[in-house]
Design an enzyme around this catalytic site. Structure first.
Site, PDB file in Angstrom:
ATOM      1  N   ASP A  23      -8.232-113.345 -12.448  1.00 44.06           N
ATOM      2  CA  ASP A  23      -6.911-114.230 -13.489  1.00 44.06           C
ATOM      3  C   ASP A  23      -6.743-115.424 -12.617  1.00 44.06           C
ATOM      4  O   ASP A  23      -6.752-116.447 -13.308  1.00 44.06           O
ATOM      5  CB  ASP A  23      -5.747-113.314 -13.683  1.00 44.06           C
ATOM      6  CG  ASP A  23      -5.826-112.845 -15.161  1.00 44.06           C
ATOM      7  OD1 ASP A  23      -7.153-112.369 -15.515  1.00 44.06           O
ATOM      8  OD2 ASP A  23      -4.934-112.616 -15.737  1.00 44.06           O
TER       9      ASP A  23
ATOM     10  N   ASP B 158      -8.829-107.348 -10.611  1.00 44.93           N
ATOM     11  CA  ASP B 158      -8.329-107.709 -11.917  1.00 44.93           C
ATOM     12  C   ASP B 158      -7.169-108.843 -11.489  1.00 44.93           C
ATOM     13  O   ASP B 158      -7.168-109.729 -12.193  1.00 44.93           O
ATOM     14  CB  ASP B 158      -7.369-106.400 -12.459  1.00 44.93           C
ATOM     15  CG  ASP B 158      -6.657-106.690 -13.566  1.00 44.93           C
ATOM     16  OD1 ASP B 158      -7.049-107.347 -14.795  1.00 44.93           O
ATOM     17  OD2 ASP B 158      -5.404-106.322 -13.627  1.00 44.93           O
TER      18      ASP B 158
HETATM   19  C1  IPM Z   1      -9.233-107.127 -17.654  1.00 42.47           C
HETATM   20  C2  IPM Z   1      -7.969-106.700 -18.267  1.00 42.47           C
HETATM   21  C3  IPM Z   1      -8.080-105.141 -18.378  1.00 42.47           C
HETATM   22  C4  IPM Z   1      -8.237-104.603 -17.068  1.00 42.47           C
HETATM   23  C5  IPM Z   1      -6.890-104.585 -19.200  1.00 42.47           C
HETATM   24  C6  IPM Z   1      -7.019-105.044 -20.600  1.00 42.47           C
HETATM   25  C7  IPM Z   1      -7.160-102.920 -19.328  1.00 42.47           C
HETATM   26  O1  IPM Z   1      -6.807-107.177 -17.803  1.00 42.47           O
HETATM   27  O2  IPM Z   1     -10.243-106.950 -18.121  1.00 42.47           O
HETATM   28  O3  IPM Z   1      -9.005-107.829 -16.511  1.00 42.47           O
HETATM   29  O4  IPM Z   1      -7.063-104.626 -16.420  1.00 42.47           O
HETATM   30  O5  IPM Z   1      -8.992-104.320 -16.188  1.00 42.47           O
HETATM   31 MG    MG Z   2      -6.986-108.483 -16.135  1.00 44.87          MG
END
Ligand code: IPM
Ligand code: MG
Length: 361
Positions: free
Chosen positions: A252, A248
């Site tokens: 990003d 996660d």
């Molecule tokens: C992602 C998002 C999700 C996650 C959230 C919205 C639950 O951040 O798809 O990366 O944490 O997996």
């Molecule tokens: Mg995420």
């Protein structure tokens, strides 16, 4: 053969970008003579409003029948004050778990046309093309026990459990090795094996699986170092394999390396390659309904859908070529435009991709 595609427009800019991707799929189906059947259902905040549940039964039934699912985005300030168990994000976690979508693919590639958009120096990111393979249905996101409890003396305590068994690790590792085979043959597994037992097992299992793939160059990296290496020298990576929470966070970071999160697609697959496809960006409530959103991440997600769930590689290639074509032609939505005066609307971008598919093919 017909294919059932379920659209889950969701919240914020989700409906706008899914609509453009649907138009692109329809145009592609016409060119490639595919029989696509579309359904639509609610997920996230809109589902809370209409059904009192972020992943309602009506959506679950259609999701289980679909060959592939295209999702916009979920969430927004309207639902931010709800208790954790009733938030839009829970709908997303529930559908991932319900359909066993354990394999999350998050490519991060830099379009040469957009090299200036990265916050890193151009030579660090020129030609960047990496793939994050994130385990999506296990780890600390789903581990039990979890909760917040109050002890007898009134002190509150929150807890989650990070847990993976060897089957869960083995199946995602095997897929990551297979993706590395189709790419540049390098796989970096990211863990915290210097501290966390669960990731010591992760490292052992990944190493065991590597015996089946002797031609792949496997390395292991601790997650803190991986976060640093991603912004120091991102081109050292080809395929990055990691668990749910680290994936996660690192995905990003990887998205930001390209400078244009509005361009990045993703896929979440189960063992039968049925999948849920969604842009990496979120619901962007601040620009919802304004025609400012970039639909390209969702359009590129539709291309992944054709490639991975419907096995229609040439049709997927055509969509990706059409996106390149509109970028080369200079079309930019607000997020990637050099000035707002030059920015194309969401619909104009969709129009241009549809036109390019029809004219290029
Ligand atoms: C992602 C998002 C999700 C996650 C959230 C919205 C639950 O951040 O798809 O990366 O944490 O997996
Ligand atoms: Mg995420």
């Amino acid at each position: 053969m017909s294919h059932r595609i379920l659209l889950l427009p969701g919240d914020g800019i989700g409906p706008e970008v899914v609509e453009q991707a649907r138009r692109v799929l329809v145009a592609t189906a016409r060119v490639f003579d595919l029989d696509l059947i579309f359904d639509s259902a609610d997920l996230g905040g809109v589902a809370i409003d209409r059904h009192g549940d972020p992943y309602p039964e009506s959506t679950r039934l259609l999701a289980r029948q679909a060959d592939a699912i295209l999702l916009g985005a979920v969430g927004g300030p309207k639902w931010d004050t709800l208790p954790a168990a009733q938030r839009p994000e829970r709908g997303l976690l529930a559908i991932r778990s319900d359909l066993d979508l354990f394999c999350n693919l998050r490519p991060a590639m830099l379009y040469p046309q957009l090299a200036d958009a990265s916050s890193l120096k151009p030579d660090l990111v020129a030609g960047l093309n990496l793939l994050i393979v994130r385990e999506l249905t296990g780890g600390i996101y789903f581990g039990e026990p979890r909760g917040v409890e109050t002890s007898a003396d009134g002190v509150r305590r929150g807890f989650n459990t990070d847990v993976y068994d060897e089957t869960e690790i083995g199946r995602i590792a095997r897929l990551a090795f297979q993706f590395a085979q189709k790419r540049n043959g390098r796989l970096c597994s990211v863990d915290k094996a210097n501290v966390l037992e669960v990731t010591m097992l992760w490292r052992d299992i990944v190493t065991e699986v590597s015996a089946e793939f002797p031609e792949i160059e496997l390395s292991h990296m601790y997650v803190d170092n991986a976060a640093m290496q991603l912004v120091r020298e991102p081109k050292q990576f080809d395929v990055v394999l990691t668990g749910n929470l680290f994936g996660d966070i690192l995905s990003d970071t990887a998205a930001m390396l390209t400078g244009s999160i509005g361009m990045l697609p993703s896929a979440s697959l189960n063992a039968e390659s049925r999948g849920l496809y969604e842009p990496v960006h979120g619901s962007a409530p601040d620009i919802a309904g304004a025609g400012k959103a970039n639909p390209l991440a969702t359009i590129l997600s539709a291309a992944m859908l054709l490639r991975y769930s419907l096995d229609e590689g040439p049709a997927a290639d055509a969509i990706e070529a059409a996106v390149e074509h509109v970028l080369n032609a200079g079309l930019r939505t607000l997020d990637i435009a050099s000035s707002s005066a030059d920015a194309a609307t969401t619909e104009a971008m969709g129009d241009a991709v549809v036109a390019a598919i029809t004219s290029l093919s």
